[in-house]
Write a protein that holds these residues in place. Structure first.
Motif, PDB file in Angstrom:
ATOM      1  N   THR A 193      -8.324  -0.334 -10.873  1.00 45.60           N
ATOM      2  CA  THR A 193      -7.076   0.170 -10.297  1.00 45.60           C
ATOM      3  C   THR A 193      -5.875  -0.411 -11.037  1.00 45.60           C
ATOM      4  OG1 THR A 193      -8.133   0.323  -8.131  1.00 45.60           O
ATOM      5  CG2 THR A 193      -5.721   0.345  -8.186  1.00 45.60           C
ATOM      6  N   GLU A 240      -6.680   4.769  -0.364  1.00 41.60           N
ATOM      7  CA  GLU A 240      -5.998   3.702  -1.101  1.00 41.60           C
ATOM      8  C   GLU A 240      -6.546   2.333  -0.731  1.00 41.60           C
ATOM      9  OE1 GLU A 240      -1.508   2.075  -2.179  1.00 41.60           O
ATOM     10  OE2 GLU A 240      -1.804   3.413  -0.462  1.00 41.60           O
ATOM     11  N   ARG A 268       0.872  -1.177   0.000  1.00 39.63           N
ATOM     12  CA  ARG A 268       0.000   0.000   0.000  1.00 39.63           C
ATOM     13  C   ARG A 268       0.909   1.227   0.000  1.00 39.63           C
ATOM     14  NH1 ARG A 268      -2.549  -3.607  -1.164  1.00 39.63           N
ATOM     15  NH2 ARG A 268      -4.419  -4.502  -0.199  1.00 39.63           N
ATOM     16  N   SER A 269       1.014   1.876  -1.139  1.00 38.13           N
ATOM     17  CA  SER A 269       2.047   2.893  -1.343  1.00 38.13           C
ATOM     18  C   SER A 269       1.956   4.054  -0.360  1.00 38.13           C
ATOM     19  CB  SER A 269       1.971   3.429  -2.777  1.00 38.13           C
ATOM     20  OG  SER A 269       0.705   4.016  -3.029  1.00 38.13           O
ATOM     21  N   SER A 270       0.765   4.413   0.081  1.00 36.19           N
ATOM     22  CA  SER A 270       0.633   5.568   0.968  1.00 36.19           C
ATOM     23  C   SER A 270       1.250   5.332   2.341  1.00 36.19           C
ATOM     24  CB  SER A 270      -0.848   5.930   1.132  1.00 36.19           C
ATOM     25  OG  SER A 270      -1.579   4.829   1.646  1.00 36.19           O
ATOM     26  N   ASP A 289      -8.012   0.106  -3.731  1.00 37.73           N
ATOM     27  CA  ASP A 289      -7.340  -1.151  -4.071  1.00 37.73           C
ATOM     28  C   ASP A 289      -8.335  -2.238  -4.466  1.00 37.73           C
ATOM     29  OD1 ASP A 289      -4.892  -3.002  -3.921  1.00 37.73           O
ATOM     30  OD2 ASP A 289      -6.297  -3.956  -2.531  1.00 37.73           O
ATOM     31  N   ARG A 320      -0.056  -2.864  -9.350  1.00 36.12           N
ATOM     32  CA  ARG A 320       0.977  -2.236  -8.519  1.00 36.12           C
ATOM     33  C   ARG A 320       2.359  -2.320  -9.151  1.00 36.12           C
ATOM     34  NH1 ARG A 320       0.221  -5.830  -3.385  1.00 36.12           N
ATOM     35  NH2 ARG A 320      -1.867  -5.941  -4.257  1.00 36.12           N
TER      36      ARG A 320
END
Length: 330
Positions: A229, A220, A191-193, A224, A232
């Motif tokens: 979306t 996010e 989860r990039s955030s 997801d 990734r």
């Protein structure tokens, strides 16, 4: 009452900018000296690449360099030299900001990295604008380009180290910090955030700031599960995960007063593992349970890893001196 003065500590924007401009100016002067020495030694002409890059950039913008004949050539020569100076100053500021964020290299590595950044700033526009293709250069041409930029890197890096206050020195990263950075990288790969926001949520920021930081994470987690979306590991999703992971590792290193180079590398490796490992998990689990259930499990693992990485590294708050002296034990 006198107006409040601007911050001028070792990490203030003005000090970072000033040291960067000084380093860029010294590096540019050394680069020019090495280039002119090479011209004198080999009797070669000056490169016309800077003028050609300026002309191509102006043309790409739909404009033309004013003038004609010798006047236009002289103007292009001046603009080419100014663009090189600007690139050198910008490189110095960029490297200064990286050092302020905790990325500290040894002298040889720092010179090579700084020189590579300056070289990329000069060569990438040439390739992008079609002025020259570095892939077709001979070995002699590569050496002629690399040596002055390496001299730039050595001079700029030495200048930054000489101007850096003692209060901004960083110690070597501990094994625990490197491990926590890797765990945060895995979380960011999933989860990039979380890479940037988990350190913020566990910092001493105000409750309002933390509430605002929660919103992108929640967004996010919801996005997801949406079918549209991007993957990734796609060109759209992967760079953000690496940036978030390394930025979060730098924040953890700043908490510990440690050099952020090794933690950032560990975080980047963790982000790669989190991105491809999470994708493999979703594909495996989705064949056995609904995808949203697999996603929720991954959410929990990512948030848990981020919490372990950030909460375990926090230092206890110092006791306030406003409450009087601490009681003396017997």
């Amino acid at each position: 009452m006198a107006p409040p003065s601007r911050p001028s500590g070792p990490r203030s924007p003005t000090s970072v900018l000033g040291r960067g401009l000084a380093a860029g100016a010294v590096g540019t002067a050394v680069l020019n000296a090495v280039t002119y020495a090479d011209m004198a030694w080999r009797g070669r002409a000056a490169s016309s690449a800077p003028e050609e890059v300026v002309e191509a950039a102006v043309h790409a913008a739909g404009r033309e360099v004013p003038g004609s004949g010798a006047e236009r050539r002289h103007r292009l020569t001046a603009l080419g030299a100014l663009s090189g100076t600007g690139a050198g100053l910008a490189t110095g500021v960029l490297v200064s900001a990286a050092r302020a964020a905790g990325l500290r290299f040894s002298a040889p590595v720092g010179a090579a990295v700084t020189g590579a950044v300056a070289m990329a700033a000069a060569d990438l526009p040439m390739g992008a604008l079609g002025v020259s293709d570095p892939r077709t250069w001979s070995r002699q041409e590569w050496v002629a380009d690399a040596v002055p930029h390496l001299a730039f890197g050595a001079a700029a890096h030495a200048t930054l180290r000489a101007l850096e206050p003692a209060a901004q020195q960083r110690r070597r990263a501990s094994a625990g910090l490197v491990l926590r950075s890797a765990l945060l990288g895995v979380a960011a790969g999933s989860r990039s955030s979380l890479g940037l926001l988990a350190p913020a949520l566990t910092s001493s920021a105000s409750a309002g700031a933390k509430a605002l930081a929660v919103l992108p994470v929640v967004g996010e987690l919801v996005a997801d599960k949406a079918p549209g979306t991007p993957a990734r590991t796609s060109a759209q999703g992967l760079p953000a995960r690496f940036v978030s992971a390394t930025g979060g590792a730098a924040a953890l290193a700043a908490r510990d007063g440690a050099n952020a180079v090794v933690p950032s590398v560990a975080a980047a490796a963790g982000a790669a593992g989190g991105a491809w490992g999470g994708l493999a998990w979703r594909r495996w689990a989705s064949a056995r349970v609904p995808d949203w259930q697999a996603a929720l499990v991954e959410d929990g693992v990512a948030v848990g890893l981020a919490a372990v990485a950030c909460l375990s590294g926090r230092r206890p708050a110092r006791a306030s001196t406003l409450d009087g002296p601490a009681p003396v034990g017997r």
